[in-house]
Motif scaffolding. Structure first.
Motif, PDB file in Angstrom:
ATOM      1  N   ALA A 284      45.651  34.157  62.475  1.00 20.57           N
ATOM      2  CA  ALA A 284      44.326  34.465  61.940  1.00 20.57           C
ATOM      3  C   ALA A 284      43.239  34.067  62.926  1.00 20.57           C
ATOM      4  CB  ALA A 284      44.123  33.743  60.613  1.00 20.57           C
ATOM      5  N   ILE A 285      43.458  32.913  63.596  1.00 14.95           N
ATOM      6  CA  ILE A 285      42.448  32.468  64.566  1.00 14.95           C
ATOM      7  C   ILE A 285      42.373  33.476  65.717  1.00 14.95           C
ATOM      8  CG2 ILE A 285      41.882  30.694  66.246  1.00 14.95           C
ATOM      9  CD1 ILE A 285      43.335  28.723  64.337  1.00 14.95           C
ATOM     10  N   HIS A 286      43.541  33.878  66.210  1.00  8.83           N
ATOM     11  CA  HIS A 286      43.527  34.805  67.339  1.00  8.83           C
ATOM     12  C   HIS A 286      42.938  36.156  66.958  1.00  8.83           C
ATOM     13  CE1 HIS A 286      46.803  32.342  69.547  1.00  8.83           C
ATOM     14  NE2 HIS A 286      45.593  31.889  69.753  1.00  8.83           N
ATOM     15  N   ALA A 287      43.210  36.589  65.700  1.00  3.44           N
ATOM     16  CA  ALA A 287      42.664  37.875  65.267  1.00  3.44           C
ATOM     17  C   ALA A 287      41.251  37.721  64.721  1.00  3.44           C
ATOM     18  CB  ALA A 287      43.566  38.480  64.199  1.00  3.44           C
ATOM     19  N   GLN A 288      40.735  36.487  64.712  1.00  2.00           N
ATOM     20  CA  GLN A 288      39.416  36.171  64.159  1.00  2.00           C
ATOM     21  C   GLN A 288      39.283  36.685  62.728  1.00  2.00           C
ATOM     22  OE1 GLN A 288      36.298  36.881  67.112  1.00  2.00           O
ATOM     23  NE2 GLN A 288      36.952  34.869  67.731  1.00  2.00           N
ATOM     24  N   ASP A 289      40.325  36.433  61.935  1.00  2.00           N
ATOM     25  CA  ASP A 289      40.304  36.819  60.533  1.00  2.00           C
ATOM     26  C   ASP A 289      39.751  35.633  59.737  1.00  2.00           C
ATOM     27  OD1 ASP A 289      40.865  37.541  57.918  1.00  2.00           O
ATOM     28  OD2 ASP A 289      42.555  38.778  58.552  1.00  2.00           O
ATOM     29  N   PHE A 290      38.448  35.660  59.508  1.00  2.00           N
ATOM     30  CA  PHE A 290      37.807  34.477  58.933  1.00  2.00           C
ATOM     31  C   PHE A 290      38.203  34.230  57.487  1.00  2.00           C
ATOM     32  CE2 PHE A 290      34.658  35.763  62.237  1.00  2.00           C
ATOM     33  CZ  PHE A 290      34.972  34.742  63.096  1.00  2.00           C
ATOM     34  N   ALA A 291      38.578  35.290  56.767  1.00  2.00           N
ATOM     35  CA  ALA A 291      38.950  35.109  55.365  1.00  2.00           C
ATOM     36  C   ALA A 291      40.164  34.188  55.257  1.00  2.00           C
ATOM     37  CB  ALA A 291      39.246  36.459  54.727  1.00  2.00           C
ATOM     38  N   ILE A 292      41.138  34.379  56.149  1.00  2.10           N
ATOM     39  CA  ILE A 292      42.334  33.543  56.105  1.00  2.10           C
ATOM     40  C   ILE A 292      41.990  32.113  56.514  1.00  2.10           C
ATOM     41  CG2 ILE A 292      44.611  33.188  57.102  1.00  2.10           C
ATOM     42  CD1 ILE A 292      44.879  36.185  57.376  1.00  2.10           C
ATOM     43  N   VAL A 293      41.213  31.974  57.591  1.00  2.69           N
ATOM     44  CA  VAL A 293      40.863  30.624  58.041  1.00  2.69           C
ATOM     45  C   VAL A 293      40.147  29.877  56.919  1.00  2.69           C
ATOM     46  CG1 VAL A 293      39.557  29.296  59.728  1.00  2.69           C
ATOM     47  CG2 VAL A 293      40.720  31.365  60.446  1.00  2.69           C
ATOM     48  N   ARG A 294      39.239  30.562  56.240  1.00  2.00           N
ATOM     49  CA  ARG A 294      38.496  29.945  55.145  1.00  2.00           C
ATOM     50  C   ARG A 294      39.458  29.492  54.044  1.00  2.00           C
ATOM     51  NH1 ARG A 294      34.985  34.166  54.570  1.00  2.00           N
ATOM     52  NH2 ARG A 294      36.125  34.857  52.744  1.00  2.00           N
ATOM     53  N   ALA A 295      40.394  30.357  53.698  1.00  2.33           N
ATOM     54  CA  ALA A 295      41.356  30.002  52.655  1.00  2.33           C
ATOM     55  C   ALA A 295      42.186  28.797  53.074  1.00  2.33           C
ATOM     56  CB  ALA A 295      42.265  31.194  52.361  1.00  2.33           C
ATOM     57  N   MET A 296      42.597  28.769  54.347  1.00  2.59           N
ATOM     58  CA  MET A 296      43.438  27.658  54.804  1.00  2.59           C
ATOM     59  C   MET A 296      42.659  26.352  54.840  1.00  2.59           C
ATOM     60  SD  MET A 296      46.226  29.098  55.023  1.00  2.59           S
ATOM     61  CE  MET A 296      47.299  27.863  55.683  1.00  2.59           C
ATOM     62  N   VAL A 297      41.385  26.399  55.215  1.00  2.00           N
ATOM     63  CA  VAL A 297      40.571  25.185  55.206  1.00  2.00           C
ATOM     64  C   VAL A 297      40.521  24.615  53.788  1.00  2.00           C
ATOM     65  CG1 VAL A 297      38.227  24.292  55.430  1.00  2.00           C
ATOM     66  CG2 VAL A 297      39.152  25.772  57.193  1.00  2.00           C
ATOM     67  N   PHE A 298      40.286  25.483  52.826  1.00  2.00           N
ATOM     68  CA  PHE A 298      40.183  25.013  51.447  1.00  2.00           C
ATOM     69  C   PHE A 298      41.532  24.480  50.959  1.00  2.00           C
ATOM     70  CE2 PHE A 298      39.887  25.461  46.846  1.00  2.00           C
ATOM     71  CZ  PHE A 298      38.720  24.753  46.627  1.00  2.00           C
ATOM     72  N   LEU A 299      42.577  25.235  51.222  1.00  2.00           N
ATOM     73  CA  LEU A 299      43.908  24.824  50.782  1.00  2.00           C
ATOM     74  C   LEU A 299      44.285  23.470  51.394  1.00  2.00           C
ATOM     75  CD1 LEU A 299      46.411  25.754  49.180  1.00  2.00           C
ATOM     76  CD2 LEU A 299      47.293  26.689  51.299  1.00  2.00           C
ATOM     77  N   GLY A 300      44.006  23.325  52.687  1.00  2.00           N
ATOM     78  CA  GLY A 300      44.305  22.066  53.360  1.00  2.00           C
ATOM     79  C   GLY A 300      43.588  20.898  52.716  1.00  2.00           C
TER      80      GLY A 300
END
Lengths: 325, 479
Positions: A284-300
């Motif tokens: 997600a980081i490499h593809a700059q998919d912010f929706a996934i990064v956002r979800a992972m931050v919250f989940l973490g």
């Protein structure tokens, strides 16, 4: 006990709200959806129409906090803040910028992450505690000093080198295990050996060092002296008394990371091509998919807070002196 | 190069101070003030003396100083004069280079076409070469600079390397003996001993200062410098990378990036952590609640993910506003600084928590109660009584954090949220070399160079940090 757990859960709510606000401001206020759209579409040759279209497709075309066009509750719910951030609280992660369902992805990718993380944790714990006991037993001798310096040496090597070196030696030179890949069931065992082994070797320096300090702190206490004075052998003292009492800090240190095991390891998973949550995040980081990064931050964050609550509870279980009030 | 043609010397330059340079200078001033302060107070001097008495710590300290010297030389940037116009004004180049670049100019300039192994005289891959008679032959082409002095006799390489190593060792030996004598004379002058007597007590290890270790470490550094002076100027001692840049040059340049991340991150986070931590512990009440809430929230986001999120966002901002920065170098520099800030934000919470706990304990101490009852203002109590008593915690954490940050840079660059890809750093070197592991024969030299230099920096930093912790941690000192 139940009221205590409930109260701890209540404490977690403002923190989660804080986390949510931080991610929201990072992803939507620091950067407007326009910027993100421009990024996704490529900075050059991008038209305003294309940006609008991208935003509409991904649900970023709403106002941030307050929608003037709607009445009543809809003025608040038909906004980016509500659809993208508030829904995280009920673990509705929505879809990624590519259009995949994030919750479904997470459920599927959780298991490979655990397949690596749990053996690494358990075997690593065993190895670290054994080595630390050994150093504590030989404390002050050359074995101890050598062990401590070797530990510092191991800590000083970047995790990247453990992985690259391990892959090179074990897979490329000796052909013992496949260099990367993953498959389910028992046939997948051969894929797990190397990542787990590297995770253990990479963590042995800091782990042993940490547990050794815990053991040495216990060894200087009065009850240990009493145990020795009554004629107990040094090994008996170590296993029967020191280890038992040192389990309290060890256990609480371990409990806090258990929920985070679900998240997997960014480096290990991406190097070994394991389809877990760690490589999910990296992709997600490499593809700059912010929706996934956002979800992972919250989940973490949720998992971390669960870990903290579990730690508090485990304190009371292993140490009868601590009473919950 | 046209510098010579235009009749301009290399020192006709215009200083070009990058953002990180300013902060490094600020850090130097802070360190200088601290050292000056510590020199005048016995209770601050004692633990440092304890540290430098330990052989391992002393040796680490000297190596760290050598790294710091390279980093500092690499932090003095300027633009060189390119041409003198007819009206007398001087035009300066676009690229700002550092003093360090100027010192190792051959390394920077001698770029080959692509990969070449350490000490190689030929390229790594075969190419079509046109022979004198016009025919084509497929062979490894000679390098433009690596071993160029051997001219037509590449086979003389081993003899040449051997003789150069011997010369280098011989010269280094002379220098080491000279330095030993100077140190012995200096030491002898202080206690009115003769040279022989001073040398003898240095050898026997009299007194507190581990002279043998100091000289051995200096010798190690001098030999390395001497070897690289004699070999690196005519060979690529660590080979060249994909675009033909000298790997030795790259790894030396990476030192600055590593040091900047390790030190500036701490520098930018310290004011927050100290102020908030002490305030929470000293004032308690709602201030404590608010500050605790802030750091609990920040620390409950897994730090890697928070860094990733923040860096991604900053990258979007920088990429969307390319006009603000006049050169690529400035852009990379601002990105580096932003990375330091982000790492600082994620790493201050631990220190803040420790300082809060310590201040909570201190505020109940008798001398602070006394100061309060005398009507000393809160601000004065904090600066005069609490701050000096928590500084040891700050110092221990700063040195412990340093090595972790240097390692973090490599990992973050691999993840894609580290320093700018155009910036030379160990992370980028590893990242670039990682993909070449599959080649046959394997391209190992970039990895090896990054590994050796990183290990040396991080290991010495860890050993030094260990000594600092032992000396300053009152709990450990008593037991």
């Amino acid at each position: 006990m139940l009221t205590y757990i409930l109260r701890r859960l209540m404490y977690a709510i403002p923190i989660l709200i804080g986390v949510n606000l931080i991610t929201f401001s990072l992803f939507f206020i620091v950067n407007t959806p326009d910027n993100i759209a421009r990024m996704q579409l490529g900075v050059k040759n991008v038209t305003p129409a294309a940006i609008e279209k991208w935003k509409a497709n991904h649900g970023y075309d709403k106002p941030l906090l307050f929608n003037k066009n709607n009445d009543g509750m809809a003025a608040f719910t038909d906004t980016i803040f509500y659809t993208k951030s508030v829904k995280l609280f009920v673990f509705d992660f929505g879809s990624s910028d590519e259009g995949r369902d994030i919750s479904h992805d997470i459920q599927q990718r959780m298991w490979p992450s655990l397949a690596i993380a749990i053996p690494s944790l358990l075997v690593g714990l065993l190895v670290n505690i054994t080595l630390a006991m050994l150093l504590a037993f030989f404390r002050g001798t050359y074995i101890d000093i050598t062990g401590v310096i070797a530990g510092i040496f191991l800590i000083s090597i970047s995790a990247l080198f453990y992985i690259i070196g391990g892959q090179y030696i074990m897979s490329k030179l000796w052909h013992l295990v496949p260099i990367s890949g993953y498959s389910e069931g028992f046939s997948g065992f051969k894929f797990l050996i190397l990542p787990v082994a590297i995770a253990i070797v990479g963590g042995v320096g800091s782990g042993t060092r940490w547990y050794r300090t815990i053991f040495l702190e216990e060894i200087n206490k009065d009850y240990v002296r009493t145990a020795r004075a009554k004629g107990l052998s040094e090994i008996g003292v170590l296993f029967r008394h020191v280890l038992k009492n040192a389990m309290i800090p060890i256990l609480t240190g371990v409990v806090v990371i258990i929920p985070l095991l679900f998240m997997g390891s960014l480096l290990t998973e991406s190097f070994f091509g394991i389809p877990g949550l760690g490589s999910y995040t990296i992709d997600a980081i490499h593809a700059q998919d912010f929706a996934i990064v956002r979800a992972m931050v919250f989940l973490g964050s949720v998992l971390y807070i669960i870990g903290l609550i579990l730690t508090d509870i485990s304190y009371t279980l292993v140490d009868p002196r601590i009473r919950l009030s | 190069m046209n510098i010579v043609e235009t009749g301009l010397s290399w020192w006709q330059v215009k200083p070009d101070v990058l953002w990180t340079d300013w902060l490094i200078y600020a850090l130097l001033i802070v360190v200088a003030v601290f050292i000056n302060h510590a020199r005048q107070h016995e209770h601050l001097r004692a633990p440092w003396r304890l540290i430098l008495r330990r052989r391992l710590a002393m040796s680490s300290c000297i190596i760290l100083l050598a790294f710091a010297t390279v980093g500092l030389l690499d932090s003095v940037h300027f633009r060189q004069a390119v041409e003198q116009r007819s009206d007398g004004t001087i035009r300066y180049g676009n690229e700002s280079i550092s003093l360090f670049d100027q010192i190792v100019l051959p390394l920077k300039k001698y770029t080959e076409k692509t990969y070449s192994a350490p000490f190689a005289v030929q390229l790594y891959s075969k190419e079509n070469i046109e022979m004198d008679d016009g025919s084509m032959r497929r062979d490894y082409p000679r390098l433009k600079y690596g071993g160029a002095h051997l001219a037509d006799k590449p086979s003389a390489r081993y003899e040449d390397i051997k003789s150069r190593v011997i010369t280098a060792l011989w010269k280094a030996g002379v220098l080491i003996v000279a330095i030993t004598i100077i140190l012995a004379l200096w030491r002898g002058a202080k206690r009115s001993q003769g040279l022989a007597c001073s040398l003898r007590s240095m050898w026997l290890g009299h007194g507190d200062i581990p002279w043998k270790t100091i000289i051995a470490t200096l010798a190690f550094i001098i030999i390395l410098i001497s070897l690289s002076l004699h070999l690196a100027t005519v060979y690529h001692i660590f080979g060249t990378d994909k675009v033909g840049q000298d790997v030795f040059y790259l790894t030396l340049k990476s030192i600055r990036t590593g040091l900047v991340i390790g030190t500036l991150t701490t520098l930018v986070m310290l004011p927050f952590a100290i102020m908030l931590g002490i305030m929470a512990g000293y004032y308690r009440g709602w201030i404590d609640d608010v500050i605790q809430y802030i750091y609990t929230t920040l620390s409950s986001i897994p730090s890697v993910l928070l860094i990733v999120a923040a860096v991604l966002m900053i990258q979007v901002i920088i990429d969307n506003n390319p006009d603000v920065f006049s050169t690529l170098q400035q852009r990379a520099d601002v990105k580096l600084l932003a990375l330091c800030f982000i790492l600082g934000i994620t790493s201050w919470t631990g220190l803040c928590r420790l300082l809060r706990g310590e201040s909570l304990k201190l505020r109940e101490a008798d001398y602070i109660q006394a100061a309060q009852s005398f009507g000393v203002s809160n601000l004065k109590i904090i600066t005069r009584h609490i701050l000096p008593n928590v500084m040891h915690i700050v110092l221990i954490l700063v040195v412990i954090d340093f090595s972790g940050l240097v390692l973090a840079e490599a990992v973050l660059s691999y993840v894609g949220v580290g320093v700018d890809p155009s910036m030379i750093s160990w992370g980028n070197m590893i990242n670039g070399a990682r993909l070449e592991m599959a080649r046959e024969p394997i391209v190992w030299w970039s990895l090896m160079a990054a590994f050796v230099f990183m290990l040396m920096l991080v290991l010495t930093a860890n050993l030094f940090a260990d000594a600092v912790r032992d000396a300053f941690d009152p709990r450990l000192r008593n037991s």
